[in-house]
Design an enzyme around this catalytic site. Structure first.
Site, PDB file in Angstrom:
ATOM      1  N   SER A 148       0.827  -1.217   0.000  1.00  0.00           N
ATOM      2  CA  SER A 148       0.000   0.000   0.000  1.00  0.00           C
ATOM      3  C   SER A 148       0.856   1.260   0.000  1.00  0.00           C
ATOM      4  O   SER A 148       1.944   1.282   0.568  1.00  0.00           O
ATOM      5  CB  SER A 148      -0.880  -0.017   1.255  1.00  0.00           C
ATOM      6  N   TYR A 171      -2.346   5.412  -3.931  1.00  0.00           N
ATOM      7  CA  TYR A 171      -3.251   6.513  -3.609  1.00  0.00           C
ATOM      8  C   TYR A 171      -2.581   7.715  -4.251  1.00  0.00           C
ATOM      9  O   TYR A 171      -1.498   8.126  -3.813  1.00  0.00           O
ATOM     10  CB  TYR A 171      -3.354   6.726  -2.098  1.00  0.00           C
ATOM     11  N   THR A 197      -6.107   2.741  -6.688  1.00  0.00           N
ATOM     12  CA  THR A 197      -7.328   2.609  -5.880  1.00  0.00           C
ATOM     13  C   THR A 197      -8.227   3.824  -6.089  1.00  0.00           C
ATOM     14  O   THR A 197      -7.787   4.959  -5.902  1.00  0.00           O
ATOM     15  CB  THR A 197      -6.969   2.438  -4.389  1.00  0.00           C
ATOM     16  N   LYS A 269      -8.356  -0.559  -9.049  1.00  0.00           N
ATOM     17  CA  LYS A 269      -8.883  -1.270  -7.871  1.00  0.00           C
ATOM     18  C   LYS A 269     -10.045  -0.473  -7.281  1.00  0.00           C
ATOM     19  O   LYS A 269      -9.888   0.714  -6.973  1.00  0.00           O
ATOM     20  CB  LYS A 269      -7.780  -1.421  -6.821  1.00  0.00           C
ATOM     21  N   HIS A 293     -13.124  -2.239  -1.110  1.00  0.00           N
ATOM     22  CA  HIS A 293     -12.171  -1.911  -0.042  1.00  0.00           C
ATOM     23  C   HIS A 293     -12.490  -2.725   1.222  1.00  0.00           C
ATOM     24  O   HIS A 293     -12.292  -2.255   2.342  1.00  0.00           O
ATOM     25  CB  HIS A 293     -12.237  -0.408   0.262  1.00  0.00           C
ATOM     26  N   ARG A 328     -12.694 -15.955   2.929  1.00  0.00           N
ATOM     27  CA  ARG A 328     -12.170 -16.537   4.169  1.00  0.00           C
ATOM     28  C   ARG A 328     -11.917 -18.033   4.057  1.00  0.00           C
ATOM     29  O   ARG A 328     -11.399 -18.646   4.974  1.00  0.00           O
ATOM     30  CB  ARG A 328     -13.175 -16.313   5.326  1.00  0.00           C
TER      31      ARG A 328
HETATM   32  C1  LIG Z   1      -7.079  -2.293   7.702  1.00  0.00           C
HETATM   33  C2  LIG Z   1      -7.214  -2.219   6.215  1.00  0.00           C
HETATM   34  C3  LIG Z   1      -6.456  -1.289   5.522  1.00  0.00           C
HETATM   35  C4  LIG Z   1      -6.560  -1.233   4.124  1.00  0.00           C
HETATM   36  N1  LIG Z   1      -5.745  -0.361   3.446  1.00  0.00           N
HETATM   37  C5  LIG Z   1      -5.819  -0.322   2.109  1.00  0.00           C
HETATM   38  C6  LIG Z   1      -4.935   0.519   1.369  1.00  0.00           C
HETATM   39  O1  LIG Z   1      -4.061   1.179   1.934  1.00  0.00           O
HETATM   40  N2  LIG Z   1      -5.091   0.564   0.018  1.00  0.00           N
HETATM   41  C7  LIG Z   1      -6.053  -0.181  -0.640  1.00  0.00           C
HETATM   42  O2  LIG Z   1      -6.158  -0.092  -1.862  1.00  0.00           O
HETATM   43  N3  LIG Z   1      -6.861  -1.007   0.038  1.00  0.00           N
HETATM   44  C8  LIG Z   1      -6.757  -1.118   1.379  1.00  0.00           C
HETATM   45  N4  LIG Z   1      -7.562  -1.979   2.063  1.00  0.00           N
HETATM   46  C9  LIG Z   1      -8.508  -2.841   1.309  1.00  0.00           C
HETATM   47  C10 LIG Z   1      -7.839  -4.163   0.914  1.00  0.00           C
HETATM   48  O3  LIG Z   1      -6.875  -3.962  -0.073  1.00  0.00           O
HETATM   49  C11 LIG Z   1      -8.861  -5.171   0.373  1.00  0.00           C
HETATM   50  O4  LIG Z   1      -9.568  -4.575  -0.673  1.00  0.00           O
HETATM   51  C12 LIG Z   1      -9.830  -5.684   1.443  1.00  0.00           C
HETATM   52  O5  LIG Z   1      -9.180  -5.840   2.689  1.00  0.00           O
HETATM   53  C13 LIG Z   1     -10.401  -7.022   1.024  1.00  0.00           C
HETATM   54  O6  LIG Z   1     -11.404  -7.432   1.912  1.00  0.00           O
HETATM   55  P1  LIG Z   1     -11.146  -8.473   3.105  1.00  0.00           P
HETATM   56  O7  LIG Z   1     -10.404  -7.722   4.174  1.00  0.00           O
HETATM   57  O8  LIG Z   1     -12.519  -8.844   3.520  1.00  0.00           O
HETATM   58  O9  LIG Z   1     -10.346  -9.638   2.573  1.00  0.00           O
HETATM   59  C14 LIG Z   1      -7.458  -2.070   3.437  1.00  0.00           C
HETATM   60  C15 LIG Z   1      -8.206  -3.011   4.157  1.00  0.00           C
HETATM   61  C16 LIG Z   1      -8.083  -3.089   5.533  1.00  0.00           C
HETATM   62  C17 LIG Z   1      -8.877  -4.145   6.268  1.00  0.00           C
END
Ligand SMILES: Cc1cc2nc3c(=O)[nH]c(=O)nc-3n(C[C@H](O)[C@H](O)[C@H](O)COP(=O)(O)O)c2cc1C
Length: 395
Positions: A148, A171, A197, A269, A293, A328
């Site tokens: 990220s 980002y 994203t 994304k 997300h 999951r």
């Molecule tokens: C704590 C957290 C931080 C995240 N930070 C980012 C990020 O910095 N950039 C991004 O594109 N997606 C981010 N995501 C989204 C993840 O890339 C992903 O799309 C998502 O976690 C998938 O769902 P899941 O957690 O149910 O597997 C984040 C998700 C979580 C849980």
């Protein structure tokens, strides 16, 4: 009361007082269920929820909230998970599944399985070595990592820990020069796939806002008062005061300009609708990542697994489609592939592994899901990924 009933009652009274039965579960008493199982090592975790159990105990409440929250009433967060539970697999019999192969390739790279590490910002709150430790967890298996922009560490250190270039999630900030400076730094590490994203022009996270209001310093993972400009990937760049981590002005012109400014493959994304997928293909994008997300962007209440077939239908195989949100189990991966995904990402499950047992926990999470996918493929009678189609699902 008959003699027989009296005898039974006496016997039950005797047994319930007997030390022979002490410690055994009894009706009405609390049983050792999944939530009580605390794995003592990564090896002892049998599924990804076991990792969640341990991470829950390792993290403070603020960290736990950051990871687990969605937006608003968390309808989308729940929908992502429930979407998989609504789909039913079809078990085929008498197909030779003695050998199952789930290896694949994406963007010119060989993948050990279609499961990829999603970008998660601020991994330093899950483990002191954050993204570096997460990268270490993939070295043995060879799974791909998307890091990220909001990573705790810089791409150079993460690449070194991973032992090969990582993929980068962008980002883009609201300052073009800052974004370009970041991209040159990313390209210098050999990274060749960029995930832009696009799903958080704004969002409402009540649960985290409660914590932020309290203004409790969280010295375990970050220095109080730090902002997006202090993130590792912004260091060394000339960052003006007007710079912000999100860019709500972003549109398709921006996407085309970005595409022309780098040789990296560009994946978008955060697409959930077919009309946006169509525009992405028209803009010459290299891949679509169906994502909300992890329920942390819009509150559509709509699962990504439901968006996936709508997107796949308009893309018609022209570019790869990745999906994430709520995955999951290996059976979830199989369902996503059956609905046309080329690969999937997981977010929270590997963060749980990281928080529970560091790199070993991350490695085990991917091993668990690969293994479950293999079993799901055996049950579906699909020995290779190419064999998986909608026929694996009930209509
Ligand atoms: C704590 C957290 C931080 C995240 N930070 C980012 C990020 O910095 N950039 C991004 O594109 N997606 C981010 N995501 C989204 C993840 O890339 C992903 O799309 C998502 O976690 C998938 O769902 P899941 O957690 O149910 O597997 C984040 C998700 C979580 C849980």
């Amino acid at each position: 009361m008959t003699n027989t009933n009296l005898y039974r009652r006496k016997l039950m009274q005797f047994l319930s007082a007997s030390p022979l039965l002490a410690g055994l579960p009894s009706y009405g008493a609390q049983r050792l269920d999944d939530r009580d199982y605390i794995a003592e090592s990564a090896d002892m975790a049998v599924n990804v929820f076991d990792m969640e159990n341990v991470a829950l105990r390792n993290w403070n409440q603020a960290h736990w909230t950051y990871i687990s929250q969605g937006v608003d009433d968390e309808l989308t967060l729940r929908a992502n998970r429930e979407g998989y539970q609504r789909l039913h697999l079809r078990a085929r019999r008498l197909v030779d599944v003695s050998r199952v192969d789930y290896s694949t390739s994406l963007f010119g790279h060989a993948l050990p399985s279609p499961i990829i590490m999603a970008p998660v910002g601020g991994l330093g709150m899950a483990h002191p070595d954050g993204d570096i430790e997460a990268a270490r967890g993939l070295v043995q298996s060879g799974h791909k990592m998307i890091m990220s922009t909001a990573a705790t560490f810089g791409i150079e250190q993460i690449t070194q820990a991973r032992g090969e270039p990582v993929w980068y999630q962008l980002y883009p900030t609201n300052v073009w020069e800052v974004t370009q400076g970041m991209l040159r730094r990313v390209e210098a590490t050999g990274a060749d796939v960029l995930f832009l994203t696009v799903d958080i022009p704004g969002r409402n996270q009540d649960r985290m806002r409660r914590y932020n209001q309290r203004k409790e310093p969280c010295n375990e993972c970050h220095i109080p008062g730090t902002t997006f400009a202090d993130k590792a990937m912004l260091q060394g760049l000339d960052v003006p005061n007007v710079m912000r981590g999100s860019n709500p002005a972003m549109d398709w012109d921006f996407v085309r300009r970005l595409r022309d400014s780098t040789n990296m493959k560009l994946v978008i994304k955060g697409i959930t609708l077919p009309e946006d997928a169509e525009l992405a293909v028209a803009a010459g994008i290299d891949g679509i990542h169906v994502s909300n997300h992890g329920g942390r962007a819009e509150e559509s209440g709509y699962a990504t697994i439901d968006s996936l077939p709508e997107v796949v239908e308009v893309v018609r195989g022209r570019i790869p489609v990745i999906v994430d949100g709520g995955i999951r189990r290996g059976t979830d991966v199989l369902k996503a592939l059956a609905l046309g995904a080329d690969a999937v990402c997981i977010g929270r499950p590997y963060v749980w592994g990281l928080g529970a047992f560091g790199a070993q926990g991350v490695e085990k999470v991917f091993r668990i899901l690969d293994n479950e996918l293999g079993i799901a493929m055996q049950q579906a009678g699909t020995p290779t990924l190419a064999d998986i189609s909608r026929a694996a699902l009930r209509a």
